[in-house]
Design an enzyme around this catalytic site. Structure first.
Site, PDB file in Angstrom:
ATOM      1  N   SER A  41      -8.323   4.117  15.032  1.00  0.00           N
ATOM      2  CA  SER A  41      -7.476   5.224  15.483  1.00  0.00           C
ATOM      3  C   SER A  41      -8.131   5.974  16.623  1.00  0.00           C
ATOM      4  O   SER A  41      -9.229   6.530  16.470  1.00  0.00           O
ATOM      5  CB  SER A  41      -7.213   6.186  14.333  1.00  0.00           C
ATOM      6  OG  SER A  41      -6.578   7.356  14.809  1.00  0.00           O
TER       7      SER A  41
ATOM      8  N   HIS B 206      -4.604   2.158  17.018  1.00  0.00           N
ATOM      9  CA  HIS B 206      -3.700   3.024  16.252  1.00  0.00           C
ATOM     10  C   HIS B 206      -3.608   4.359  16.970  1.00  0.00           C
ATOM     11  O   HIS B 206      -4.632   5.002  17.244  1.00  0.00           O
ATOM     12  CB  HIS B 206      -4.233   3.200  14.834  1.00  0.00           C
ATOM     13  CG  HIS B 206      -3.287   3.902  13.913  1.00  0.00           C
ATOM     14  ND1 HIS B 206      -2.237   3.258  13.296  1.00  0.00           N
ATOM     15  CD2 HIS B 206      -3.228   5.199  13.523  1.00  0.00           C
ATOM     16  CE1 HIS B 206      -1.577   4.131  12.551  1.00  0.00           C
ATOM     17  NE2 HIS B 206      -2.158   5.306  12.663  1.00  0.00           N
TER      18      HIS B 206
ATOM     19  N   ASP C  26      -2.061   8.062  16.858  1.00  0.00           N
ATOM     20  CA  ASP C  26      -1.458   9.085  16.014  1.00  0.00           C
ATOM     21  C   ASP C  26      -0.764  10.138  16.870  1.00  0.00           C
ATOM     22  O   ASP C  26      -1.407  10.822  17.672  1.00  0.00           O
ATOM     23  CB  ASP C  26      -2.531   9.755  15.148  1.00  0.00           C
ATOM     24  CG  ASP C  26      -3.043   8.827  14.064  1.00  0.00           C
ATOM     25  OD1 ASP C  26      -2.220   8.337  13.278  1.00  0.00           O
ATOM     26  OD2 ASP C  26      -4.266   8.601  14.000  1.00  0.00           O
TER      27      ASP C  26
ATOM     28  N   MET D  95       1.351  13.581  16.789  1.00  0.00           N
ATOM     29  CA  MET D  95       1.619  14.714  15.906  1.00  0.00           C
ATOM     30  C   MET D  95       2.300  15.831  16.689  1.00  0.00           C
ATOM     31  O   MET D  95       1.919  16.116  17.830  1.00  0.00           O
ATOM     32  CB  MET D  95       0.312  15.206  15.289  1.00  0.00           C
ATOM     33  CG  MET D  95      -0.390  14.139  14.459  1.00  0.00           C
ATOM     34  SD  MET D  95      -1.861  14.723  13.581  1.00  0.00           S
ATOM     35  CE  MET D  95      -3.062  14.726  14.913  1.00  0.00           C
TER      36      MET D  95
ATOM     37  N   HIS E 227       1.963   5.724  15.483  1.00  0.00           N
ATOM     38  CA  HIS E 227       2.298   6.372  14.213  1.00  0.00           C
ATOM     39  C   HIS E 227       2.862   7.760  14.527  1.00  0.00           C
ATOM     40  O   HIS E 227       2.125   8.670  14.887  1.00  0.00           O
ATOM     41  CB  HIS E 227       1.020   6.449  13.373  1.00  0.00           C
ATOM     42  CG  HIS E 227       1.172   7.174  12.076  1.00  0.00           C
ATOM     43  ND1 HIS E 227       0.086   7.545  11.315  1.00  0.00           N
ATOM     44  CD2 HIS E 227       2.266   7.599  11.396  1.00  0.00           C
ATOM     45  CE1 HIS E 227       0.503   8.160  10.226  1.00  0.00           C
ATOM     46  NE2 HIS E 227       1.820   8.220  10.260  1.00  0.00           N
TER      47      HIS E 227
ATOM     48  N   MET F  20       3.987  11.043  13.532  1.00  0.00           N
ATOM     49  CA  MET F  20       4.011  12.094  12.514  1.00  0.00           C
ATOM     50  C   MET F  20       4.800  13.266  13.094  1.00  0.00           C
ATOM     51  O   MET F  20       4.260  14.328  13.413  1.00  0.00           O
ATOM     52  CB  MET F  20       2.583  12.495  12.143  1.00  0.00           C
ATOM     53  CG  MET F  20       1.859  11.431  11.341  1.00  0.00           C
ATOM     54  SD  MET F  20       0.129  11.858  10.989  1.00  0.00           S
ATOM     55  CE  MET F  20      -0.660  11.131  12.432  1.00  0.00           C
TER      56      MET F  20
ATOM     57  N   MET G 147      -0.105   6.083   3.497  1.00  0.00           N
ATOM     58  CA  MET G 147      -1.119   7.090   3.814  1.00  0.00           C
ATOM     59  C   MET G 147      -2.061   7.231   2.627  1.00  0.00           C
ATOM     60  O   MET G 147      -1.632   7.474   1.500  1.00  0.00           O
ATOM     61  CB  MET G 147      -0.462   8.430   4.123  1.00  0.00           C
ATOM     62  CG  MET G 147       0.356   8.458   5.404  1.00  0.00           C
ATOM     63  SD  MET G 147      -0.595   8.036   6.896  1.00  0.00           S
ATOM     64  CE  MET G 147      -1.837   9.353   6.906  1.00  0.00           C
TER      65      MET G 147
ATOM     66  N   ASP H 271      -4.045   4.045   5.984  1.00  0.00           N
ATOM     67  CA  ASP H 271      -4.540   4.990   6.985  1.00  0.00           C
ATOM     68  C   ASP H 271      -5.062   6.223   6.270  1.00  0.00           C
ATOM     69  O   ASP H 271      -4.315   6.930   5.602  1.00  0.00           O
ATOM     70  CB  ASP H 271      -3.395   5.367   7.929  1.00  0.00           C
ATOM     71  CG  ASP H 271      -3.819   6.328   9.031  1.00  0.00           C
ATOM     72  OD1 ASP H 271      -5.006   6.665   9.109  1.00  0.00           O
ATOM     73  OD2 ASP H 271      -2.942   6.727   9.820  1.00  0.00           O
TER      74      ASP H 271
END
Length: 219
Positions: A9, A34, A36, A38, A67, A69, A138, A176
């Site tokens: 990540s 990966h 992330d 957010m 990913h 979120m 998760m 993850d």
């Protein structure tokens, strides 16, 4: 048997040097980066947008595992597809339109992936497993790096393996959160085959850490 893949990540990478950090990952043999994303709403923190993904894309041949979120992820699918995402993971908790959102990802030419938080049961996604190429479980609560692995989430992985066999499906199972050279064993034994590791990989020599994780999941 599913192929094991490592997905470091970049949330834990050096933000000022993404190009060189991605090159380190490629040299290490990691399969995925990966990413992330957010929004400060679905989770408290704010991280990267599609523009950052687009800026990294010309510098790497890694699979970009994005990913999201974010609340109402269906509003952002096209922009991340255009930015160069190969996989887009969206939370079942983040949208009332999970079926349509996953279809939208597929139509954008990207592999769809659904995510469940530690407090979300596998039953909440049982009806859409035929739409996905990956399920992300998760193993910490989302939004912050460096959290401790939650071993009770391994039961969900075992459930997913059973459902995959019963339904004759072919999705990957990704984990993850809190993944390191020790916890990765439990995740693999439960049936996961894609492993996200952030702080463990980037808080040391990247190549050495990736090779340690690789050795831990060798069949």
């Amino acid at each position: 048997m599913k192929i094991n893949k490592l997905a470091p990540s970049i949330l834990s990478a050096d933000y000022a040097n993404f190009e060189s950090e991605l090159k380190k990952l490629e040299a290490s043999g990691a399969e995925y980066a990966h990413i992330d994303v957010m929004d400060g709403h679905f989770v408290p923190n704010i991280s990267f947008g599609a523009g950052v993904v687009a800026s990294m894309r010309p510098h790497s041949k890694l699979v970009f595992d994005c990913h999201l979120m974010v609340t109402n992820p269906e509003q952002h699918i096209e922009e991340f597809a255009r930015a160069g995402a190969d996989i887009i993971s969206i939370h079942v908790e983040a949208t009332p339109h999970i079926h349509g959102a996953l279809q939208k990802i597929r139509l954008a030419g990207v592999k769809p992936s659904v995510v469940i938080n530690p407090g979300t049961p596998v039953e909440s996604i049982q009806h859409i497993l035929n739409l996905v190429d990956q399920v992300l479980v998760m193993t910490v609560n989302p939004g912050f790096g460096g959290q401790a692995f939650l071993p009770e989430t391994m039961d969900k992985i075992r459930q997913l393996v059973q459902l995959r066999e019963e339904k004759g499906l072919d999705f990957d199972i990704e984990v993850d959160g809190g993944i390191d050279d020790k916890t990765i064993h439990a995740a693999k034994e439960a049936g996961a085959n894609v492993f996200v590791a952030g702080s463990y990989v980037f808080n040391g020599d990247v190549n050495e850490r990736v090779q340690t994780l690789r050795a831990a999941i060798q069949d």
